[in-house]
Every structure is written in C-alpha cells, then in structure tokens.
Design a protein around this motif. Structure first.
Motif, PDB file in Angstrom:
ATOM      1  N   VAL A  24      40.509  53.010 -56.385  1.00  0.00           N
ATOM      2  CA  VAL A  24      41.581  52.286 -55.702  1.00  0.00           C
ATOM      3  C   VAL A  24      41.485  50.785 -55.971  1.00  0.00           C
ATOM      4  O   VAL A  24      42.478  50.111 -56.253  1.00  0.00           O
ATOM      5  N   ASN A  25      40.256  50.262 -55.894  1.00  0.00           N
ATOM      6  CA  ASN A  25      40.067  48.812 -55.989  1.00  0.00           C
ATOM      7  C   ASN A  25      40.471  48.250 -57.343  1.00  0.00           C
ATOM      8  O   ASN A  25      40.770  47.061 -57.454  1.00  0.00           O
ATOM      9  N   GLU A  26      40.511  49.088 -58.342  1.00  0.00           N
ATOM     10  CA  GLU A  26      40.947  48.632 -59.660  1.00  0.00           C
ATOM     11  C   GLU A  26      42.359  48.057 -59.591  1.00  0.00           C
ATOM     12  O   GLU A  26      42.681  47.100 -60.300  1.00  0.00           O
ATOM     13  N   SER A  27      43.192  48.629 -58.723  1.00  0.00           N
ATOM     14  CA  SER A  27      44.554  48.115 -58.544  1.00  0.00           C
ATOM     15  C   SER A  27      44.581  46.920 -57.612  1.00  0.00           C
ATOM     16  O   SER A  27      45.283  45.924 -57.862  1.00  0.00           O
ATOM     17  N   ILE A  28      43.814  46.978 -56.519  1.00  0.00           N
ATOM     18  CA  ILE A  28      43.843  45.907 -55.527  1.00  0.00           C
ATOM     19  C   ILE A  28      43.261  44.615 -56.085  1.00  0.00           C
ATOM     20  O   ILE A  28      43.731  43.515 -55.765  1.00  0.00           O
ATOM     21  N   GLU A  29      42.243  44.727 -56.923  1.00  0.00           N
ATOM     22  CA  GLU A  29      41.579  43.531 -57.442  1.00  0.00           C
ATOM     23  C   GLU A  29      42.484  42.674 -58.318  1.00  0.00           C
ATOM     24  O   GLU A  29      42.196  41.493 -58.537  1.00  0.00           O
ATOM     25  N   LYS A  30      43.579  43.239 -58.803  1.00  0.00           N
ATOM     26  CA  LYS A  30      44.501  42.458 -59.627  1.00  0.00           C
ATOM     27  C   LYS A  30      45.311  41.466 -58.799  1.00  0.00           C
ATOM     28  O   LYS A  30      45.903  40.532 -59.338  1.00  0.00           O
ATOM     29  N   ILE A  31      45.346  41.670 -57.473  1.00  0.00           N
ATOM     30  CA  ILE A  31      46.117  40.799 -56.595  1.00  0.00           C
ATOM     31  C   ILE A  31      45.385  39.473 -56.420  1.00  0.00           C
ATOM     32  O   ILE A  31      44.190  39.447 -56.108  1.00  0.00           O
ATOM     33  N   GLU A  32      46.083  38.377 -56.610  1.00  0.00           N
ATOM     34  CA  GLU A  32      45.464  37.055 -56.522  1.00  0.00           C
ATOM     35  C   GLU A  32      45.315  36.564 -55.090  1.00  0.00           C
ATOM     36  O   GLU A  32      44.409  35.793 -54.785  1.00  0.00           O
ATOM     37  N   ASP A  33      46.203  36.998 -54.197  1.00  0.00           N
ATOM     38  CA  ASP A  33      46.207  36.532 -52.819  1.00  0.00           C
ATOM     39  C   ASP A  33      45.067  37.203 -52.039  1.00  0.00           C
ATOM     40  O   ASP A  33      45.045  38.423 -51.860  1.00  0.00           O
ATOM     41  N   THR A  34      44.136  36.405 -51.528  1.00  0.00           N
ATOM     42  CA  THR A  34      42.993  36.938 -50.794  1.00  0.00           C
ATOM     43  C   THR A  34      43.422  37.633 -49.506  1.00  0.00           C
ATOM     44  O   THR A  34      42.852  38.661 -49.121  1.00  0.00           O
ATOM     45  N   LEU A  35      44.444  37.083 -48.824  1.00  0.00           N
ATOM     46  CA  LEU A  35      44.939  37.698 -47.595  1.00  0.00           C
ATOM     47  C   LEU A  35      45.424  39.124 -47.865  1.00  0.00           C
ATOM     48  O   LEU A  35      45.099  40.062 -47.119  1.00  0.00           O
ATOM     49  N   LEU A  36      46.189  39.294 -48.932  1.00  0.00           N
ATOM     50  CA  LEU A  36      46.698  40.619 -49.269  1.00  0.00           C
ATOM     51  C   LEU A  36      45.574  41.560 -49.669  1.00  0.00           C
ATOM     52  O   LEU A  36      45.569  42.738 -49.298  1.00  0.00           O
ATOM     53  N   GLN A  37      44.620  41.069 -50.434  1.00  0.00           N
ATOM     54  CA  GLN A  37      43.485  41.891 -50.812  1.00  0.00           C
ATOM     55  C   GLN A  37      42.755  42.423 -49.582  1.00  0.00           C
ATOM     56  O   GLN A  37      42.500  43.629 -49.461  1.00  0.00           O
ATOM     57  N   ASN A  38      42.428  41.537 -48.657  1.00  0.00           N
ATOM     58  CA  ASN A  38      41.694  41.949 -47.462  1.00  0.00           C
ATOM     59  C   ASN A  38      42.507  42.917 -46.613  1.00  0.00           C
ATOM     60  O   ASN A  38      41.960  43.876 -46.041  1.00  0.00           O
ATOM     61  N   LEU A  39      43.818  42.681 -46.521  1.00  0.00           N
ATOM     62  CA  LEU A  39      44.685  43.561 -45.741  1.00  0.00           C
ATOM     63  C   LEU A  39      44.704  44.965 -46.340  1.00  0.00           C
ATOM     64  O   LEU A  39      44.602  45.968 -45.620  1.00  0.00           O
ATOM     65  N   LEU A  40      44.825  45.056 -47.667  1.00  0.00           N
ATOM     66  CA  LEU A  40      44.867  46.360 -48.321  1.00  0.00           C
ATOM     67  C   LEU A  40      43.524  47.072 -48.220  1.00  0.00           C
ATOM     68  O   LEU A  40      43.469  48.282 -47.985  1.00  0.00           O
ATOM     69  N   TYR A  41      42.428  46.343 -48.411  1.00  0.00           N
ATOM     70  CA  TYR A  41      41.112  46.954 -48.222  1.00  0.00           C
ATOM     71  C   TYR A  41      40.967  47.534 -46.816  1.00  0.00           C
ATOM     72  O   TYR A  41      40.443  48.637 -46.620  1.00  0.00           O
ATOM     73  N   HIS A  42      41.460  46.787 -45.826  1.00  0.00           N
ATOM     74  CA  HIS A  42      41.371  47.245 -44.446  1.00  0.00           C
ATOM     75  C   HIS A  42      42.130  48.549 -44.238  1.00  0.00           C
ATOM     76  O   HIS A  42      41.626  49.492 -43.608  1.00  0.00           O
ATOM     77  N   HIS A  43      43.356  48.635 -44.775  1.00  0.00           N
ATOM     78  CA  HIS A  43      44.168  49.839 -44.572  1.00  0.00           C
ATOM     79  C   HIS A  43      43.691  51.001 -45.432  1.00  0.00           C
ATOM     80  O   HIS A  43      43.876  52.161 -45.050  1.00  0.00           O
ATOM     81  N   VAL A  44      43.087  50.724 -46.572  1.00  0.00           N
ATOM     82  CA  VAL A  44      42.544  51.807 -47.397  1.00  0.00           C
ATOM     83  C   VAL A  44      41.403  52.498 -46.679  1.00  0.00           C
ATOM     84  O   VAL A  44      41.288  53.736 -46.673  1.00  0.00           O
ATOM     85  N   THR A  45      40.542  51.741 -46.028  1.00  0.00           N
ATOM     86  CA  THR A  45      39.355  52.308 -45.386  1.00  0.00           C
ATOM     87  C   THR A  45      39.630  52.775 -43.962  1.00  0.00           C
ATOM     88  O   THR A  45      38.840  53.569 -43.410  1.00  0.00           O
ATOM     89  N   ALA A  46      40.739  52.316 -43.350  1.00  0.00           N
ATOM     90  CA  ALA A  46      41.037  52.702 -41.964  1.00  0.00           C
ATOM     91  C   ALA A  46      41.485  54.152 -41.906  1.00  0.00           C
ATOM     92  O   ALA A  46      42.135  54.664 -42.824  1.00  0.00           O
ATOM     93  N   SER A  47      41.140  54.833 -40.830  1.00  0.00           N
ATOM     94  CA  SER A  47      41.566  56.224 -40.662  1.00  0.00           C
ATOM     95  C   SER A  47      43.022  56.249 -40.266  1.00  0.00           C
ATOM     96  O   SER A  47      43.509  55.378 -39.540  1.00  0.00           O
ATOM     97  N   THR A  48      43.738  57.265 -40.727  1.00  0.00           N
ATOM     98  CA  THR A  48      45.170  57.387 -40.425  1.00  0.00           C
ATOM     99  C   THR A  48      45.379  57.985 -39.048  1.00  0.00           C
ATOM    100  O   THR A  48      44.706  58.930 -38.710  1.00  0.00           O
TER     101      THR A  48
END
Length: 418
Positions: A394-418
């Motif tokens: 998953v992170n291969e796609s997220i790491e391309k994002i330059e905005d740190t806020l967006l990166q952290n937000l996506l990491y949070h939702h990827v690991t959070a339980s649904t």
C-alpha cells in the motif's frame, strides 16, 4: 423501440423510483421517466457493468429522511477531526443535506465562494445511469469557486450517512469545484456512515489554466452501505490534477472517473487503493480522454482482497487523432489474501494518434512466501510479517504523495479498523 419494450422500460424505471421514494418527483416532473426511457438499466450484459450486479437496487426499498441525529454528528466529527484536520475550512453534509451549523466554510468567505443553490452550466453527460439517477433528485449543488486568496490551502468535505436499523435511506449529493487559473488547492473528502443506505454522488471539477488540484477521497463507512460516485474532471492547458482514492468501506461501491484533458500540456494522475474483506464488492471504472497534444496521464490502482471480497477495475484511455505526443500509463495490481477472493481487471487503450507513448498492464498474485519466510526467520511473527508486506504494498502508492498531512491521514485510515 417497440411499444412493448418501451412499456417494460417505463415500468422498470417506475419501480426503481418508487423503491427510492422518489414517486413524488414524478407528479411535478412528468418528463423524468421519458428521459430515462432512453437508458437501459445496467445488467451483466452491459459492457461497462459486466463484473458488477445492481440487482440489489431493484429489490431494496429505500426511504428519504431529513431528521438530523445531532448526537451522531458530534460523535462522528470527534472521530474524524484529528489535530491536523481540526482547523481546516470544512463542509459537513448529513444524508445529502448541507449542515451549515456544523460547517466552518463561512469563516473563509474571502478566500473562496460557496454557492448552495448552484445550477451547473457544464453539460454533464446524460447517458450514464448513475448520473441520470442523481439528476432525477435535483438537490442543490454545493459549488466552490477557489480564487487566488485560497491559494495552496485545503478544503475538508465530510459526508455523513446515518440510517436506523429498521429503515434504509437514499440520498444523492452533488459537488461542483472550479479552480481559477494559476491557482493551487487541495480537497480532502471523507465518507463516514452507519446503517444501510444508498449514497449516489456526482462531482464536477474544472481546472483553469495553469491551476492545480489535489483531490483525496477516503471511503471509511461501515460495510453495510451502498456507495456510488460519478466524477467528471476537465483540465485547461498546463493544468494538473492529482487524485488519490482509498476505499475500505461499503458493502457495495462503484466509483466512476471521467477525465477530459482538454488543454495542451495538462496532466492527470489517479492512484487508488481498495482494501476489501468479507462480502464487499468494489468497482472502479475510469476513462481518460486525451483530446489535444502534449498531455500526460497516469493511473495506478491497487486491490487488497481477503475473505469473499470482489474487486473490479475497468480503465480506459482514449487518445484522439489530434492528441500527438501523448504519454499515458495505466497499471492495476491485486493482492489476493484468500482463495475465495476475486479480482476482475480490464485495462484498455484506444489510440487514434501515431506519435504517442502508451502502456497498460495488470499483475495479480498472493503474498510472496519467500519474503514471509525471510521475515519470520528473523524472529518476526507470521501475523506481523504478513502485515508488513501488505503495508509495503500500500505504502508504495502513498509515499508518492508530497503533502505530509495527506500521507499521515492515509496511513491512519489504512491501519484503522473499519
């Protein structure tokens, strides 16, 4: 069309509209069904829907409820609004209705305009089933005009859906964004819901000359809802559009993306990650049209599928005759974590120009057993090693994002339980 066929279509549409509690619209707008008569209800025999079944729409009775559960809104916002998001100008919708008292967008009136009764002048196609169904409701469009005073800032859109256990709801929101020339901004859209409901979104996005928009969509509803979204993006010359879609929620989802590279030297990037489990079904259908020379598009869609989940990706790139010097890349990757999980992928190129650089591909597989063995031989448990490999995918796609806020937000939702 003979009379019998037309009558069957009419009865089919009337039944659907009644199931969506839209029969009251027929009294005031008698021509609605006549317009819909030109459309065939999508089935597996329809090419664009060959992997996705809409029978649930013909079998489920939905209702419309505009009573706001404020306690639910407060709980949802407490969960969604992390420290990084708390001070962003935000728009809150609840079951398709704009909640002005919970939104903070009015505090930024000098930076961009919000029109709650905007009637779109852009001619969105009428031949798409989901878009036509959205138009039937004719809710007011939330229209945003981002000007130079809002340059390089972020708007937060939170769409809340709430249905009680005994009822199923239908709502049909609309968004319209116009980014003025030489302007840059970001939009974060988060879908959060509880209960059984059918949300049918339409987005129209237009970028002015040399403007740039980063659009991030996170679908984190509980796996009970039905979520559909039809998106239309038009780029002027030298404009840049970047979108990231993270889909974890919904029992059923269909995301349609239509990008028109209408200005020379424009560029569009679309990255998506779908993480599905249980009985979830998620379908991404994209179409990128290169109309003029010197344009670039990149699409990269990843699926992580476990249990009995089903992922679909249908991506098309159309290069018209005048679109010389086109660069269009398309890739779909799927990680199957169960023998019962299923992926259908159909990348497609339709090229009428001769001086282009285009490619597409698909890769489907399971976790690499050698990599698992290597990690476990270093003392890492099987569960942790498995999680590490999935996150790396998953992170291969997220790491391309330059905005740190967006990166952290996506990491949070990827690991959070649904």
């Amino acid at each position: 069309m003979n009379n019998v066929t037309a009558m069957n279509k009419r009865e089919n549409w009337l039944e659907i509209l009644n199931r969506l509690s839209l029969s009251e619209y027929l009294q005031d707008k008698r021509n609605i069904v006549d317009k819909l008569l030109t459309l065939q209800f999508p089935t597996r025999k329809t090419e664009a829907w060959k992997y996705t079944d809409l029978k649930w729409l013909q079998k489920t009775d939905f209702s419309r409820d505009f009573v706001i559960d404020e306690a639910f809104v407060h709980r949802a916002l407490e969960e969604i609004l992390t420290v990084d998001l708390l001070n962003l100008p935000r728009i809150i919708t609840y079951n398709g209705q704009y909640l002005e008292t919970f939104s903070t967008i009015s505090l930024h009136s000098n930076e961009f305009s919000l029109n709650k009764n905007f009637k779109s002048g852009w001619s969105i196609p009428n031949d798409d089933f989901l878009t036509a169904l959205n138009k039937v409701v004719e809710n007011p469009v939330l229209q945003f005009n981002c000007n130079k005073n809002f340059n390089d800032q972020t708007i937060l859109c939170i769409n809340l859906g709430k249905a009680e256990t005994t009822e199923k709801l239908f709502f049909s929101p609309k968004y319209s964004f116009y980014i003025e020339k030489e302007n840059k901004c970001s939009v974060i859209e988060i879908n959060y819901g509880k209960g059984v409901y059918f949300a049918n979104y339409v987005h129209e996005i237009e970028l002015g000359r040399k403007s740039k928009l980063n659009y991030t969509i996170i679908n984190h509803t509980l796996p009970e809802s039905y979520d559909c979204s039809s998106n239309y993006v038009k780029l002027s010359d030298h404009a840049c559009y970047q979108q990231f879609l993270l889909n974890k929620g919904s029992r059923f989802s269909r995301y349609e993306l239509n990008i028109d590279l209408a200005g020379e030297w424009s560029k569009a990037d679309f990255d998506a990650v779908q993480i599905l489990s249980g009985q979830q079904h998620a379908d991404i259908a994209s179409k990128v049209v290169h109309s003029v020379p010197h344009c670039q598009s990149n699409q990269n869609v990843k699926n992580i599928l476990s249990d009995n989940s089903h992922g679909v990706y249908q991506g098309k790139v159309l290069v018209n005759r005048l679109a010389q010097k086109t660069d269009a890349q398309q890739q779909n990757q799927a990680l199957l974590l169960s023998d019962k999980a299923e992926i259908d992928t159909k990348p497609e190129l339709e090229i009428y120009a001769d001086d282009v650089k285009c490619s597409h591909g698909a890769a489907i597989g399971a976790l690499d057993q050698e990599q698992l063995f290597f990690l476990m031989s270093r003392g890492i448990s099987y569960e942790l090693a498995r999680e590490m490999l999935i996150n790396a995918f998953v992170n291969e796609s997220i790491e391309k994002i330059e905005d740190t806020l967006l990166q952290n937000l996506l990491y949070h939702h990827v690991t959070a339980s649904t």
